[in-house]
Scaffold this active site. Structure first.
Site, PDB file in Angstrom:
ATOM      1  N   ASP A 107      10.846 -23.499  37.035  1.00 11.70           N
ATOM      2  CA  ASP A 107      12.087 -24.201  36.712  1.00 11.70           C
ATOM      3  C   ASP A 107      11.963 -24.590  35.240  1.00 11.70           C
ATOM      4  OD1 ASP A 107      14.116 -25.992  36.302  1.00 11.70           O
ATOM      5  OD2 ASP A 107      13.396 -27.499  37.737  1.00 11.70           O
ATOM      6  N   LYS A 163      16.953 -25.947  25.592  1.00  9.84           N
ATOM      7  CA  LYS A 163      17.767 -25.190  26.541  1.00  9.84           C
ATOM      8  C   LYS A 163      19.268 -25.372  26.284  1.00  9.84           C
ATOM      9  CE  LYS A 163      18.156 -24.954  31.569  1.00  9.84           C
ATOM     10  NZ  LYS A 163      17.612 -25.524  32.801  1.00  9.84           N
ATOM     11  N   GLU A 169      19.759 -22.251  39.426  1.00 12.59           N
ATOM     12  CA  GLU A 169      19.051 -23.459  39.876  1.00 12.59           C
ATOM     13  C   GLU A 169      19.571 -24.004  41.210  1.00 12.59           C
ATOM     14  OE1 GLU A 169      19.356 -25.825  36.325  1.00 12.59           O
ATOM     15  OE2 GLU A 169      17.991 -24.483  35.277  1.00 12.59           O
ATOM     16  N   ASP A 189      23.883 -30.599  41.155  1.00 17.60           N
ATOM     17  CA  ASP A 189      22.672 -30.540  40.328  1.00 17.60           C
ATOM     18  C   ASP A 189      22.962 -31.092  38.935  1.00 17.60           C
ATOM     19  OD1 ASP A 189      20.473 -29.837  38.862  1.00 17.60           O
ATOM     20  OD2 ASP A 189      20.520 -27.702  39.318  1.00 17.60           O
TER      21      ASP A 189
END
Ligand code: AMP
Length: 608
Positions: free
Chosen positions: A8, A70, A171, A194
């Site tokens: 992850d 990211k 994810e 999420d």
């Protein structure tokens, strides 16, 4: 069976997992933590620092420490996300050669895939240390709402780190996999909410008989904990300016300190109702007077500062359910993923929206990596019955004459998928056709992300509308796009793998792989050198400790004096070698001193 790890790669933290004996398990790092900060820094001596080591020095080395990379991966220079980061990040964001973004650390401008590759490599090393052998294959997760450029850039990062990324998975889908793994009786429609450090995703899945079928997905790749922290920083800056008439936004170190304090306060307020933010000596005025920042932040105030961010996530949930043709009553279970879902107000709003209490059965920080490991295991295990049916998060199509956008694959189509469409020429005697590949939900071409463009030459000269070109779009299970075009009469074909937004050419990736390998060899060499130095230092201490006793015995004979002189020579040579950088010399002098030590030990034992 080859080992495949699941990673992850988070905005704030990263996590690595593996399936052992059929059981998915998170692998802790050297410090014993199950997650590692996604932070990379370059020290003034040029060393790469990753994770906790990078985080620890962030305040004193703010300009050369990258966090939340990211949020920038796969983005174009000048895009809103980049402009926002230019204003708020203490590190230096510069324009890359392909309209992409680079980060300048010391004297080198790093591409975003390179930064991410350093984090991936750290996760690879954590796994290798645990398993005790080299790991070369991984499944890496990305936000479901990532576009093609962001996915490609993540895959490139894997390559640079020395990992073969077998699959990129979303994810929330990974979280659902971990949630449903091993529960053969589970038959439910599940919503995964999420909210992580940098991105928000919502996915709705149908789970039955080990089949994980994504019905729809939505999100925002620039909405997460970082934005919550930014609201607290803005508030601190405002309060400080009102009191002292000083704008702290232009001070890198103050910004980094406020960022740390804001995140800490936010996390504390998930457990308590008020917290102190205390940053002494945050600013020194021209006349030398030191200013301190001290504020109490209460939970209600935090909630007021971020309420609109939470509401934005719920709006996306609403839209995503609509796209699946569902209402909240059709959802059987709600699962919270991502560190931000620990915030009580987020939990409350999600519960209110779905009209049911979210499931508490998953660990929000670990579940995504576990799901990636499960998928990795399933890819290697022919007997595995886990089946993942994911969807593409965006419309995919081409720009057409007059600035329009023709959708060929609609968002929420199950991947892998391919679609062909026949286009005709629009002008008389047109001999080439330019294919502009776009992704997004805009009606006009200009409102979508440009993935790439290519030209099909050599069409037959004919009146407009007579020549037909068939264009085929393919989206892989990774969500990565490739396009080909074929003149139906001549069968002339061209294909591209779309690379525009990832910003790296094949040559650049190859060069980065090489540079990384060289760097790793150097690191290994200097680690070995340090280990050898430590060994030699230890032996020197041991020999010096025994020396006075041995001297007493040996000084009485000629033979003994000679041996003693040799021992002292060995000691001097080892000390000299410690100062130098020659590994072989260090090893050989160390071995010689070890032999001396063995002789000394023998003598001392005989005396006892
Ligand atoms: P993730 O990307 O899932 O690792 O989530 C990281 C984000 O969750 C960061 O913005 C953290 O500050 C935030 N976070 C972690 N723990 C908490 C907490 N107890 N309360 C509020 N936010 C948290």
């Amino acid at each position: 069976m080859d080992r495949v790890i699941g990673i992850d790669l988070g905005t704030t933290n990263s996590c690595v997992a593996i399936v052992e004996g059929g059981i998915p398990k998170v692998i802790p790092n050297k410090g014993g933590y199950k997650t590692t900060p996604s932070i990379v820094a370059i020290s003034d001596s040029g060393r790469r620092l990753v994770g906790q080591m990078a985080k620890r020095q962030a305040i004193t080395n703010a300009r050369h420490t990258v966090y939340a990379a990211k949020r920038l991966i796969g983005r174009k220079w000048g895009s809103p996300a980049v402009l926002h980061s230019l204003e708020t990040c203490p590190y230096q964001i510069v324009e890359g050669p392909h309209d992409d973004v680079r980060i300048k650390l010391r004297d080198k401008a790093y591409s975003l895939p390179e930064i991410s590759s350093i984090i991936l490599q750290e996760m690879k090393l954590i796994a290798e240390e645990y398993i005790g052998e080299e790991v070369t294959q991984a499944v890496v997760t990305v936000p479901a709402y990532f576009n093609d450029g962001q996915r490609q850039a993540t895959k490139d990062a894997g390559r640079v780190s020395g990992l073969d990324v077998l699959r990129i998975i979303n994810e929330p889908t990974a979280a659902a996999l971990a949630y449903g793994y091993g529960r053969d009786d589970l038959e439910a429609r599940v919503a995964i909410y999420d909210l992580g450090g940098g991105t928000f995703d919502i996915s709705v899945l149908e789970v039955h008989d080990a089949v994980f079928d994504v019905l729809s997905t939505g999100g925002d790749t620039f909405l997460g904990g970082e934005d919550f922290d930014a609201r607290i920083i803005e508030w601190l800056v405002y309060e400080f300016a009102a009191e002292n008439e000083v704008d702290l936004r232009h001070d890198d170190m103050a910004l980094q300190r406020m960022k740390d304090a804001a995140e800490k306060a936010k996390c504390e307020l998930s457990a308590v109702k008020d917290t102190e933010i205390n940053l002494p000596f945050i600013y020194t005025k021209d006349d030398g007077e030191a200013l301190h920042l001290q504020r109490t932040l209460v939970r209600d105030k935090l909630e007021e500062l971020v309420e609109d961010l939470i509401q934005r996530t719920l709006k996306i949930c609403d839209q995503t359910l609509q796209e699946a043709g569902l209402s909240v009553d059709d959802v059987d279970e709600v699962i919270l993923v991502g560190g931000m879902t620990r915030m009580p107000r987020v939990q409350h709003c999600v519960q209110e929206f779905f009209g049911r209490e979210p499931s508490k059965n998953v660990h929000p920080d670990e579940v995504v990596a576990l799901g990636a490991a499960i998928q990795g295991h399933a890819l290697m295990d022919e007997e595995s019955d886990v089946l993942l049916l994911d969807v593409t998060p965006h419309n995919l199509g081409i720009g057409v004459y007059g600035g329009g956008f023709q959708v060929l694959i609609e968002k929420n189509s199950t991947v892998p998928t391919a679609r062909s469409h026949i286009f005709t020429t629009v002008k008389d005697n047109q001999t080439s056709v330019k294919i502009i590949v776009l992704q997004g939900e805009g009606k006009q071409a200009k409102d979508n992300d440009l993935l790439g463009e290519f030209i099909l030459h050599g069409l037959r000269q004919a009146p407009a509308g007579e020549v037909e070109v068939e264009i085929t779009f393919e989206i892989s299970a990774d969500g990565i796009v490739s396009v080909s075009a074929r003149d139906l009469e001549t069968n002339l074909e061209q294909s591209i793998t779309v690379t525009a937004t990832s910003g790296l050419t094949e040559d650049e990736i190859e060069a980065m792989i090489e540079e990384n390998e060289e760097y790793m060899v150097q690191v290994k060499h200097s680690e070995e050198m340090e280990n050898q130095r430590a060994n030699v230092r230890r032996t020197i201490r041991q020999v010096e400790k025994l020396m006075p006793t041995v001297q007493q015995v040996m000084e009485n004979s000629t033979l003994g004096k000679d041996a003693l002189r040799k021992a002292q020579d060995a000691l001097e040579r080892a000390k000299e070698a410690l100062e130098g950088r020659n590994m072989e010399h260090l090893i050989s002098t160390g071995e010689a001193l070890n032999r001396t030590f063995a002789v000394f030990q023998g003598i001392v034992q005989r005396m006892q």
